[in-house]
Design an enzyme around this catalytic site. Structure first.
Site, PDB file in Angstrom:
ATOM      1  CE  LYS A 161      39.809  39.125  37.399  1.00 53.99           C
ATOM      2  NZ  LYS A 161      40.708  40.174  37.144  1.00 53.99           N
TER       3      LYS A 161
HETATM    4  C1  PLP Z   1      41.115  40.578  38.411  1.00 51.75           C
HETATM    5  C2  PLP Z   1      42.291  42.171  38.489  1.00 51.75           C
HETATM    6  C3  PLP Z   1      42.730  42.507  39.452  1.00 51.75           C
HETATM    7  C4  PLP Z   1      43.576  41.390  40.295  1.00 51.75           C
HETATM    8  O1  PLP Z   1      43.914  40.098  40.056  1.00 51.75           O
HETATM    9  P1  PLP Z   1      44.278  38.631  39.982  1.00 51.75           P
HETATM   10  O2  PLP Z   1      44.579  38.200  39.472  1.00 51.75           O
HETATM   11  O3  PLP Z   1      43.106  38.510  41.832  1.00 51.75           O
HETATM   12  O4  PLP Z   1      45.453  38.858  41.098  1.00 51.75           O
HETATM   13  C5  PLP Z   1      43.808  44.111  39.316  1.00 51.75           C
HETATM   14  N1  PLP Z   1      43.388  44.398  37.741  1.00 51.75           N
HETATM   15  C6  PLP Z   1      42.110  43.994  37.264  1.00 51.75           C
HETATM   16  C7  PLP Z   1      41.723  45.631  36.078  1.00 51.75           C
HETATM   17  C8  PLP Z   1      41.451  43.124  37.679  1.00 51.75           C
HETATM   18  O5  PLP Z   1      40.484  42.735  36.676  1.00 51.75           O
END
Ligand code: PLP
Length: 493
Positions: A109
């Protein structure tokens, strides 16, 4: 270039306004009116240089110097613990990990949330917007902390994060609850992630609340991946990774490869889809799910059905039954059929499911492969990757590796998005490695560091001794009141 609504219910806006607004007020998501092409031969250089090329083509109302300033603030050796920003690691058989977790909170993120606050600050400046912006965030664990870090102490902006009580890992909870900064608010909700996300969407479209905030010179915005400011920076690392594989001789320029993405809200993989449409040679995008396999079912049947049990898993950031960004994908592949999208999402709201037409299903099949794995597969994959390749992966990345392996039918190179540092989910990772597990996450972190010989990710180092600053717990139906009281009491101007 303008941005339009997936539901055709809003006038076209420039990217700055799409980023400032978050989602379309009447429901719907902003998408570019057309997808620009990028000459793949122009893609080489540093992460920052490639970010410039990609973002320039999408955020056309920002000046060159604004884009460069945002990039310089977001991606540097203070914010990221890798000079390359994203590292690429081979794990044998033409499989590569695209490590997206070197930012300040140890999850992917950060790739977007380090830059988005600067996009937003410029967006407000460009339009002469002097309102105080309250960012509402629903999180399954990782977005919350990344948003808090990204927006902390940024002038004119406050952040309120809602996370599911008991639905995030102990490390994730501590990361959020110990956040400092004068403009940060963290609230634990007795419900699951979908409850938090639905609650936030309702707050956005609540007329009484809208009136109240506008009287107070406040506006709402979103840092979830429904915001284009979140999505666009994620397109960059697909191009960057491809360029590195070409540079290292692992692939030939122009060669089509697969990307496998552990998926929750469909944001990360959607960025891969945009990269493909912008001309990056991607053969298949592989959508990897855990036991919450609503997307696997959707891609195999054409029917999206959220009426099913919700499972808590050891990859909690993917424990999602309503994948918001799928709406953007469906809008794109249906040839911008806003009418169909509106109907599908109306059905999803009223009956809990919708079905796409045969022709849309066919288009999906040509772009996406989907699969899911259970908890045992995840632990086995962590173990095998450690034993065979001396590489420690987290539980989310393991879902990606396991699904990529399962669906593989030839030796086409496949890049798996490695979305979190193993330190963030240390007990489960250690458990997968068949090492003795002490129930204490912090002891597990120490063990992981010893086994890997790598230093502890700074996002979790020292976390235990940090002061807890947030401890509010509420029911789902109290979210609106909670926002009201924060607005009334403690918004810093
Ligand atoms: C948010 C997240 C995901 C999923 O990503 P999306 O964009 O919501 O599909 C997968 N792995 C981790 C560690 C995340 O923080």
């Amino acid at each position: 270039m303008h941005y339009i609504s997936t539901r055709g219910n809003c006038n076209p806006v420039r990217s700055a306004q799409a980023i400032n607004t978050g989602m379309v007020p009447q429901g719907g998501l902003f998408v570019p009116e057309f997808i620009p092409k990028i000459d793949i031969n122009s893609i080489n250089g540093s992460y920052q240089e490639i970010a410039y090329t990609v973002l320039r083509s999408l955020l056309t109302d920002y000046t060159d110097s604004e884009i460069n300033d945002c990039i310089a603030h977001a991606y540097n050796s203070t914010t990221f613990d890798s000079d390359q920003i994203v590292d690429i690691t081979g794990i044998g058989n033409n499989r590569f990990l695209m490590e997206l977790y070197h930012g300040p909170t140890a999850a992917f993120k950060d790739m977007a949330l380090q830059i988005m606050p600067y996009f937003l600050t410029y967006a407000k400046k460009k339009s002469g917007n002097s309102l105080h912006t309250v960012i509402l965030v629903a999180t399954s664990g990782d977005t919350g902390k990344a948003a808090l870090e990204g927006f902390k102490n940024i002038d004119g902006i406050s952040v309120i994060v809602f996370y599911p009580n008991g639905g995030v890992s102990e490390i994730q909870r501590l990361q959020m609850d110990t956040t400092d900064g004068l403009n940060t608010h963290v609230v634990s909700v007795r419900g699951n992630f979908d409850d938090c996300q639905t609650g936030v969407k309702e707050i956005f479209s609540d007329l009484e609340l809208r009136e109240l905030i506008s009287k107070n010179d406040i506006e709402f915005s979103s840092a979830n991946s429904i915001n284009w400011g979140r999505l666009s920076p994620q397109i960059v690392y697909y191009f960057y990774t491809y360029s590195i594989l070409v540079k290292s001789g692992s692939i030939k320029s122009g060669e089509a490869i697969d990307f496998c993405v552990p998926t929750g809200n469909f944001g990360n993989i959607l960025a891969g889809y945009y990269a493909k449409e912008m001309s990056l040679p991607i053969r298949k995008l592989i959508c990897a799910s855990n036991k919450n396999n609503v997307l696997t079912d959707f891609f195999s049947t054409g029917t999206y059905n959220r009426k099913r049990d919700f499972h808590k898993t050891i990859s909690p950031s993917m424990d999602i039954l309503i994948s918001s960004n799928l709406e953007r994908f469906l809008f794109e592949i249906s040839g911008h059929d806003a009418k169909a999208v509106t109907e599908w999402y109306h059905n999803l709201g009223s009956t809990g499911s919708f079905s796409v037409s045969n022709s849309v299903k066919k288009t999906m099949d040509s772009i996406i492969s989907a699969g899911w794995v259970d908890e045992t597969d995840v632990l086995d994959t962590i173990n095998k990757t450690y034993k065979d390749h001396a590489t420690i992966i987290d539980t989310h990345t393991a879902v990606g590796v396991a699904v990529a392996d399962r669906l593989r039918t030839d030796s086409t190179p496949v890049v798996i998005a490695s979305t979190a540092s193993p330190y963030k989910f240390s007990c489960d990772v250690l458990n997968g490695m068949s090492e003795a597990v002490n129930a204490d996450e912090f002891a597990a972190i120490e063990s992981l560091s010893k086994l890997s010989g790598k230093k502890i990710h700074r996002a979790v180092d020292g976390l235990r001794s940090r002061q807890v600053r947030h401890n509010k717990v509420i029911d789902i139906n109290e979210m609106k009141e909670c926002v009201k009281s924060i607005i009334a009491g403690s918004i810093r101007r």
